[in-house]
Design a protein around this motif. Sequence first.
Motif, mmCIF file in Angstrom:
data_model
loop_
_atom_site.group_PDB
_atom_site.id
_atom_site.type_symbol
_atom_site.label_atom_id
_atom_site.label_comp_id
_atom_site.label_asym_id
_atom_site.label_seq_id
_atom_site.Cartn_x
_atom_site.Cartn_y
_atom_site.Cartn_z
ATOM 1 N N VAL A 141 12.568 9.664 13.392
ATOM 2 C CA VAL A 141 10.955 9.820 12.797
ATOM 3 C C VAL A 141 11.054 10.628 11.036
ATOM 4 N N LEU A 142 10.718 10.484 10.263
ATOM 5 C CA LEU A 142 11.030 10.971 9.177
ATOM 6 C C LEU A 142 9.998 11.523 8.584
ATOM 7 N N GLY A 143 8.875 10.311 8.497
ATOM 8 C CA GLY A 143 7.202 11.305 8.015
ATOM 9 C C GLY A 143 6.797 9.691 8.070
ATOM 10 N N THR A 144 5.618 9.462 7.435
ATOM 11 C CA THR A 144 4.249 8.742 8.123
ATOM 12 C C THR A 144 3.495 8.607 6.934
ATOM 13 N N LEU A 145 2.970 7.250 6.640
ATOM 14 C CA LEU A 145 1.900 7.174 5.840
ATOM 15 C C LEU A 145 0.595 6.197 6.283
ATOM 16 N N ALA A 146 -0.664 6.894 5.968
ATOM 17 C CA ALA A 146 -1.850 6.497 6.463
ATOM 18 C C ALA A 146 -2.038 5.123 6.031
ATOM 19 N N MET A 147 -2.450 4.068 6.027
ATOM 20 C CA MET A 147 -2.841 3.126 5.140
ATOM 21 C C MET A 147 -4.038 2.991 6.506
ATOM 22 N N ILE A 148 -5.341 2.647 5.561
ATOM 23 C CA ILE A 148 -6.907 2.144 6.041
ATOM 24 C C ILE A 148 -6.653 0.880 5.981
ATOM 25 N N ASP A 149 -6.649 -0.213 6.898
ATOM 26 C CA ASP A 149 -6.601 -2.217 7.002
ATOM 27 C C ASP A 149 -7.768 -1.754 6.885
ATOM 28 N N GLU A 150 -8.818 -2.171 6.363
ATOM 29 C CA GLU A 150 -10.487 -2.677 7.162
ATOM 30 C C GLU A 150 -11.084 -2.089 7.684
ATOM 31 N N GLY A 151 -10.605 -0.214 7.579
ATOM 32 C CA GLY A 151 -11.008 0.690 8.045
ATOM 33 C C GLY A 151 -10.920 1.194 9.083
ATOM 34 N N GLU A 152 -9.351 0.039 9.016
ATOM 35 C CA GLU A 152 -9.586 0.988 10.199
ATOM 36 C C GLU A 152 -8.245 1.542 9.884
ATOM 37 N N THR A 153 -6.982 2.748 11.607
ATOM 38 C CA THR A 153 -6.114 3.148 11.013
ATOM 39 C C THR A 153 -4.952 2.298 10.787
ATOM 40 N N ASP A 154 -4.178 2.634 10.416
ATOM 41 C CA ASP A 154 -2.832 1.571 10.604
ATOM 42 C C ASP A 154 -1.476 2.673 9.581
ATOM 43 N N TRP A 155 -0.927 3.006 10.950
ATOM 44 C CA TRP A 155 -0.392 4.308 11.223
ATOM 45 C C TRP A 155 1.256 3.573 10.632
ATOM 46 N N LYS A 156 1.786 3.893 9.295
ATOM 47 C CA LYS A 156 3.341 2.969 9.392
ATOM 48 C C LYS A 156 4.275 4.592 9.370
ATOM 49 N N TYR B 201 11.673 4.959 -3.290
ATOM 50 C CA TYR B 201 11.493 4.383 -1.764
ATOM 51 C C TYR B 201 10.357 4.660 -1.518
ATOM 52 N N LEU B 202 9.792 5.642 -1.544
ATOM 53 C CA LEU B 202 8.182 5.884 -0.863
ATOM 54 C C LEU B 202 7.463 5.132 -2.238
ATOM 55 N N GLU B 203 8.086 4.954 -3.142
ATOM 56 C CA GLU B 203 6.635 5.073 -4.659
ATOM 57 C C GLU B 203 6.689 3.263 -4.249
ATOM 58 N N ALA B 204 7.743 2.773 -3.403
ATOM 59 C CA ALA B 204 8.095 1.352 -3.514
ATOM 60 C C ALA B 204 7.346 1.359 -2.358
ATOM 61 N N THR B 205 7.423 2.649 -1.313
ATOM 62 C CA THR B 205 6.790 1.976 0.060
ATOM 63 C C THR B 205 5.454 1.411 -0.257
ATOM 64 N N LEU B 206 4.934 2.680 -0.614
ATOM 65 C CA LEU B 206 3.318 2.806 -0.879
ATOM 66 C C LEU B 206 2.717 1.976 -2.125
ATOM 67 N N ASP B 207 3.489 1.365 -2.801
ATOM 68 C CA ASP B 207 3.146 0.485 -4.208
ATOM 69 C C ASP B 207 3.266 -1.283 -3.070
ATOM 70 N N ASP C 107 -3.838 -12.341 -2.098
ATOM 71 C CA ASP C 107 -4.738 -13.390 -1.120
ATOM 72 C C ASP C 107 -6.465 -13.020 -1.160
ATOM 73 N N GLY C 108 -6.426 -12.938 -2.760
ATOM 74 C CA GLY C 108 -8.397 -12.443 -2.478
ATOM 75 C C GLY C 108 -8.555 -11.660 -2.590
ATOM 76 N N LYS C 109 -7.947 -10.510 -1.735
ATOM 77 C CA LYS C 109 -8.337 -9.137 -0.831
ATOM 78 C C LYS C 109 -7.676 -8.418 -1.773
ATOM 79 N N PRO C 110 -8.428 -6.652 -1.642
ATOM 80 C CA PRO C 110 -8.942 -5.903 -3.168
ATOM 81 C C PRO C 110 -7.625 -4.720 -1.824
ATOM 82 N N GLU C 111 -6.798 -3.694 -2.715
ATOM 83 C CA GLU C 111 -5.993 -2.926 -2.827
ATOM 84 C C GLU C 111 -6.348 -2.598 -1.493
ATOM 85 N N ASN C 112 -5.361 -2.344 -0.266
ATOM 86 C CA ASN C 112 -5.580 -0.992 0.705
ATOM 87 C C ASN C 112 -5.318 -0.230 0.036
#
Length: 299
Positions: free
Chosen positions: A151-166, A193-199, A208-213
Motif C-alpha cells: 500500500v502506497l497511499g489513498t484517494l478519498a472519492m465521494i461517489d454519490e455521497g458515499e465514501t469510496d476509497w481508492k 500518474y497520480l494526476e492522471a488517476t485523479l483526472d 453518462d450525463g453525471k457531474p464530475e466526482n
Amino acid sequence: MGLRISARKVMSFTTEERGRPNTQDYRVFFKNSEGKYVSPFHDIPIYADEAQNIFHAVIEVPRWTSAKMEIATKDPLNPLKQDTKKGELRYVCNVFPHKGYIWNYGAIPQTWEDPHHKDDDTGCLGDNDPIDICDIGEKVCSRGEIIKIKVLGTLAMIDEGETDWKVIVINTEDPEASNFNNIDDVRRLKPGYLEATLDWFKMYKVPDGKPENQFAFNGEFKDRDFAIKTVKETHVFWKALISKKSESGELNCMNTCVSDSPYCCSTEDANAAVNAMSAFGEAGPIPSAADKWYYYNKT
C-alpha cells in the motif's frame, strides 16, 4: 473477534468461468489450492504478510480493458460479474486520453466499507463494498488474478455521497517494487500518474450525463500510513459483517473458510451454488460503443 480463517502461508487460487463472456450470465468463480470453491470477498485472506503490511488483492479489471467487472457482493460465493446499467452491460467510457482503466483495478478481500459508519475524515458513509485498489505495477494482470501488494497511499472519492476509497498499491512482484514505499515515490518515479488517476476518477462518469466526482481532502492523496490505517479499519468492519454483528442487508456472506462465521457453508452447498450457473460458453460480441472516445473540456 475470534474468527478463525483457514489459510496457509503459501496460498494459490484458480478461477473457473461460467456462462458466456460479454453476457449477463458470465461469472468467474474462485477455488483455493485444495480445489474448494471460495468467496473472493470473504475467504481469501486480507494479509499475505501481516507483519510487513503486505495484503492480497483480487484483480477485477485488468489495465487497458473497459468491461466493468466487479465482485458480486450480493451473489452466493461472490464471483466476478460485469456490472449493468439500465439492463445493459457496463463498459467504462474512454475519456481522452484514457483508454479503459489505467491501472489494474480490484479490491482487497476481507474488507468492507460499512454503509452504517460515517467516516471521521470524509463525513460520509461507506459504499457497502470491499475497499478498491489501483495497482500501478508494470504487469498487466489477468481477470481474477490474486496478487500481493504494498500500500502506497489513498484517494478519498465521494461517489454519490458515499465514501469510496481508492487505495494506490504496487504488486510486490514488480521489478521496481522495492523503490516504492509511499505516495511520494509514485509522484517522483511515475510523474503524471497520480494526476492522471485523479483526472480519471473525476471524469469517468461525465459521458453518462453525471457531474464530475468529488473528493475529500481537496483531491489530495493521503500517505501510506493513512491508507494502511483505512484498510485495517475496513477489515474490522468486515469482521463484524461476517460475524453477523453488523447488518448485512442485501450482501451475501456465504463463505467456506471462515469457520466461526454463521454464514460458513458446506462444500456441497458451495458446489451447488456454482453448478446452478450456466456452463462456460462462447463469448458474446462486445458492443462497438465500448470503443467510443469521449472528449471533455475541463473547466
